[in-house]
Design a protein around this motif. Sequence first.
Motif, PDB file in Angstrom:
ATOM      1  N   LEU A  18       0.991  -1.128   0.407  1.00 17.69           N
ATOM      2  CA  LEU A  18       0.054  -0.426   0.028  1.00 17.69           C
ATOM      3  C   LEU A  18       0.636   1.035  -0.212  1.00 17.69           C
ATOM      4  O   LEU A  18       0.516   2.624  -0.743  1.00 17.69           O
ATOM      5  N   LEU A  19       2.079   1.093   1.208  1.00 15.11           N
ATOM      6  CA  LEU A  19       3.088   2.671   0.498  1.00 15.11           C
ATOM      7  C   LEU A  19       2.799   2.927  -0.634  1.00 15.11           C
ATOM      8  O   LEU A  19       3.071   3.541  -1.251  1.00 15.11           O
ATOM      9  N   LEU A  20       3.264   1.637  -1.271  1.00 15.69           N
ATOM     10  CA  LEU A  20       4.095   2.139  -1.793  1.00 15.69           C
ATOM     11  C   LEU A  20       3.424   2.301  -3.528  1.00 15.69           C
ATOM     12  O   LEU A  20       3.921   2.814  -4.625  1.00 15.69           O
ATOM     13  N   LEU A  21       2.383   1.824  -3.705  1.00 17.56           N
ATOM     14  CA  LEU A  21       0.663   1.666  -4.321  1.00 17.56           C
ATOM     15  C   LEU A  21       0.515   3.433  -4.266  1.00 17.56           C
ATOM     16  O   LEU A  21       0.217   4.030  -5.276  1.00 17.56           O
ATOM     17  N   GLY A  22       0.587   3.541  -2.603  1.00 16.43           N
ATOM     18  CA  GLY A  22       0.423   5.494  -1.966  1.00 16.43           C
ATOM     19  C   GLY A  22       1.492   6.302  -2.631  1.00 16.43           C
ATOM     20  O   GLY A  22       0.950   7.552  -3.849  1.00 16.43           O
ATOM     21  N   VAL A  23       2.006   5.961  -3.508  1.00 14.17           N
ATOM     22  CA  VAL A  23       3.832   6.657  -3.429  1.00 14.17           C
ATOM     23  C   VAL A  23       3.779   7.101  -4.934  1.00 14.17           C
ATOM     24  O   VAL A  23       3.455   8.119  -6.039  1.00 14.17           O
ATOM     25  N   ILE A  24       3.699   5.774  -5.630  1.00 13.02           N
ATOM     26  CA  ILE A  24       2.957   6.068  -6.964  1.00 13.02           C
ATOM     27  C   ILE A  24       2.120   6.598  -7.859  1.00 13.02           C
ATOM     28  O   ILE A  24       1.735   7.344  -8.704  1.00 13.02           O
ATOM     29  N   LEU A  25       0.885   6.699  -7.259  1.00 12.83           N
ATOM     30  CA  LEU A  25      -0.444   6.793  -7.827  1.00 12.83           C
ATOM     31  C   LEU A  25      -0.419   8.603  -7.320  1.00 12.83           C
ATOM     32  O   LEU A  25      -0.598   9.746  -7.813  1.00 12.83           O
ATOM     33  N   ASN A  26      -0.176   8.755  -6.340  1.00  8.36           N
ATOM     34  CA  ASN A  26       0.828  10.582  -5.945  1.00  8.36           C
ATOM     35  C   ASN A  26       1.784  11.226  -6.934  1.00  8.36           C
ATOM     36  O   ASN A  26       1.468  12.328  -7.215  1.00  8.36           O
ATOM     37  N   ALA A  27       2.632  10.258  -7.379  1.00  8.93           N
ATOM     38  CA  ALA A  27       3.348  10.758  -8.175  1.00  8.93           C
ATOM     39  C   ALA A  27       2.559  10.916  -9.810  1.00  8.93           C
ATOM     40  O   ALA A  27       3.363  11.533 -10.217  1.00  8.93           O
ATOM     41  N   ILE A  28       1.570  10.227 -10.762  1.00  9.30           N
ATOM     42  CA  ILE A  28       1.438  10.122 -11.588  1.00  9.30           C
ATOM     43  C   ILE A  28       0.736  11.731 -11.788  1.00  9.30           C
ATOM     44  O   ILE A  28       1.099  12.256 -12.928  1.00  9.30           O
ATOM     45  N   PRO A  29       0.213  12.690 -11.675  1.00  5.68           N
ATOM     46  CA  PRO A  29      -0.511  13.817 -12.328  1.00  5.68           C
ATOM     47  C   PRO A  29       0.980  14.808 -11.801  1.00  5.68           C
ATOM     48  O   PRO A  29       1.060  15.135 -12.507  1.00  5.68           O
ATOM     49  N   LEU A  30       1.729  14.779 -10.742  1.00  8.89           N
ATOM     50  CA  LEU A  30       3.233  15.791 -10.751  1.00  8.89           C
ATOM     51  C   LEU A  30       3.694  15.494 -12.072  1.00  8.89           C
ATOM     52  O   LEU A  30       4.465  15.924 -13.025  1.00  8.89           O
ATOM     53  N   ILE A  31       4.248  14.265 -12.675  1.00  2.96           N
ATOM     54  CA  ILE A  31       4.862  13.207 -13.514  1.00  2.96           C
ATOM     55  C   ILE A  31       3.705  13.956 -15.061  1.00  2.96           C
ATOM     56  O   ILE A  31       5.307  14.573 -16.348  1.00  2.96           O
ATOM     57  N   VAL A  32       3.098  13.529 -15.267  1.00  2.00           N
ATOM     58  CA  VAL A  32       2.128  14.004 -16.375  1.00  2.00           C
ATOM     59  C   VAL A  32       2.750  15.179 -16.275  1.00  2.00           C
ATOM     60  O   VAL A  32       2.661  15.954 -17.087  1.00  2.00           O
ATOM     61  N   ASN A  33       2.035  15.830 -15.482  1.00  4.00           N
ATOM     62  CA  ASN A  33       2.324  17.724 -15.860  1.00  4.00           C
ATOM     63  C   ASN A  33       3.720  18.025 -15.819  1.00  4.00           C
ATOM     64  O   ASN A  33       3.407  18.766 -16.254  1.00  4.00           O
ATOM     65  N   LEU A 195      -6.167   6.462  -3.938  1.00  2.00           N
ATOM     66  CA  LEU A 195      -5.323   6.933  -2.841  1.00  2.00           C
ATOM     67  C   LEU A 195      -6.483   6.574  -1.207  1.00  2.00           C
ATOM     68  O   LEU A 195      -6.248   6.629  -0.666  1.00  2.00           O
ATOM     69  N   LEU A 196      -7.497   7.307  -1.371  1.00  4.65           N
ATOM     70  CA  LEU A 196      -8.577   7.225  -1.175  1.00  4.65           C
ATOM     71  C   LEU A 196      -9.130   5.350  -0.489  1.00  4.65           C
ATOM     72  O   LEU A 196      -8.489   5.084   0.595  1.00  4.65           O
ATOM     73  N   LEU A 197      -8.654   4.217  -1.863  1.00  4.71           N
ATOM     74  CA  LEU A 197      -9.227   3.170  -1.166  1.00  4.71           C
ATOM     75  C   LEU A 197      -7.644   3.114  -0.431  1.00  4.71           C
ATOM     76  O   LEU A 197      -7.519   2.160   0.522  1.00  4.71           O
ATOM     77  N   VAL A 198      -6.697   3.632  -0.790  1.00  2.52           N
ATOM     78  CA  VAL A 198      -5.245   3.084   0.118  1.00  2.52           C
ATOM     79  C   VAL A 198      -5.026   3.347   1.048  1.00  2.52           C
ATOM     80  O   VAL A 198      -4.499   2.840   2.547  1.00  2.52           O
ATOM     81  N   GLY A 199      -5.936   4.842   1.821  1.00  5.81           N
ATOM     82  CA  GLY A 199      -5.956   5.533   2.748  1.00  5.81           C
ATOM     83  C   GLY A 199      -7.082   4.335   3.208  1.00  5.81           C
ATOM     84  O   GLY A 199      -6.896   3.764   4.674  1.00  5.81           O
ATOM     85  N   ILE A 200      -7.628   3.860   2.836  1.00  6.51           N
ATOM     86  CA  ILE A 200      -8.904   3.650   3.862  1.00  6.51           C
ATOM     87  C   ILE A 200      -8.225   2.031   4.526  1.00  6.51           C
ATOM     88  O   ILE A 200      -8.135   1.327   5.585  1.00  6.51           O
ATOM     89  N   LEU A 201      -7.445   0.701   3.470  1.00  2.57           N
ATOM     90  CA  LEU A 201      -6.699  -0.378   4.009  1.00  2.57           C
ATOM     91  C   LEU A 201      -5.547   0.305   4.780  1.00  2.57           C
ATOM     92  O   LEU A 201      -5.351  -0.949   5.726  1.00  2.57           O
ATOM     93  N   GLU A 202      -5.000   0.901   4.598  1.00  9.48           N
ATOM     94  CA  GLU A 202      -3.991   1.283   5.752  1.00  9.48           C
ATOM     95  C   GLU A 202      -4.746   1.227   6.811  1.00  9.48           C
ATOM     96  O   GLU A 202      -4.346   1.295   7.889  1.00  9.48           O
ATOM     97  N   THR A 203      -5.430   2.143   7.204  1.00 11.44           N
ATOM     98  CA  THR A 203      -6.192   2.311   8.784  1.00 11.44           C
ATOM     99  C   THR A 203      -6.615   1.027   9.421  1.00 11.44           C
ATOM    100  O   THR A 203      -6.667   1.449  10.265  1.00 11.44           O
TER     101      THR A 203
END
Length: 230
Positions: A18-33, A195-203
């Motif tokens: 989940l940690l790796l998935l969260g980092v990748i998801l957050n990086a996607i819009p930054l990389i696209v931009n 990220l919402l699903l990642v946050g729920i599962l990590e919780t």
Amino acid sequence: MTCCEGWTACNGFSLLVLLLLGVILNAIPLIVNLVEEDHIFKNPISCFEWFFPGIIGAGLMVIPATTMSLAARKRACCNNKTGLFLSSLLNVITVIGAAYCLTVSVQALAEGPLICNSQGNSTSSCEFSFKNLTAVHPESFDLQWFFNDSCISPTDFNNPSINNTTASNWRTYSLNFKSIENKHRIIHFSVFLGLLLVGILETLFGLSQIVIGFLGCLCGGVSKRRSRIV
């Protein structure tokens, strides 16, 4: 009661994924931009990726508990009460980080990407604070900005940053990457829903490890297998 080392190790592996998935998801819009604009701050997809919910909340704040839980495979954190208490304490940080990720993701899904903002695709419209969450109501989550043919009103087509589309065909959009608007809508929705699903599962994983750790402290804390070896 013995320490459930297998469950703790499973929690650690799950948190790592989940940690790796969260980092990748957050990086996607930054990389696209960065690829689209060749400038990391120019016309971002939304404001909320810059609060780093996946990199900080679901990422960095989860590393200590993940490391501690993975150490359970070698019985390094589950062989005494101190280790169990520390494991529970570190997972409190995990839950806080996951809650931060959830908070930002909920706000992002409620507001939509910047291109759907009446002020235009500009960081000048970026405002976020925990106080703003009180203004988010259940009706805000109809996600009309995503499911409608377009989230841009006809008057906004005079804005040259919005793909130079005429008002006559603004309702004919379909969800594809042929227009800047649709590209930003799809990326924004996919990233923050993920990220919402990642946050729920990590919780959930964090809370389960907190319970396991405190129960282990109250009921002994030393695994039988470990005690036999000693």
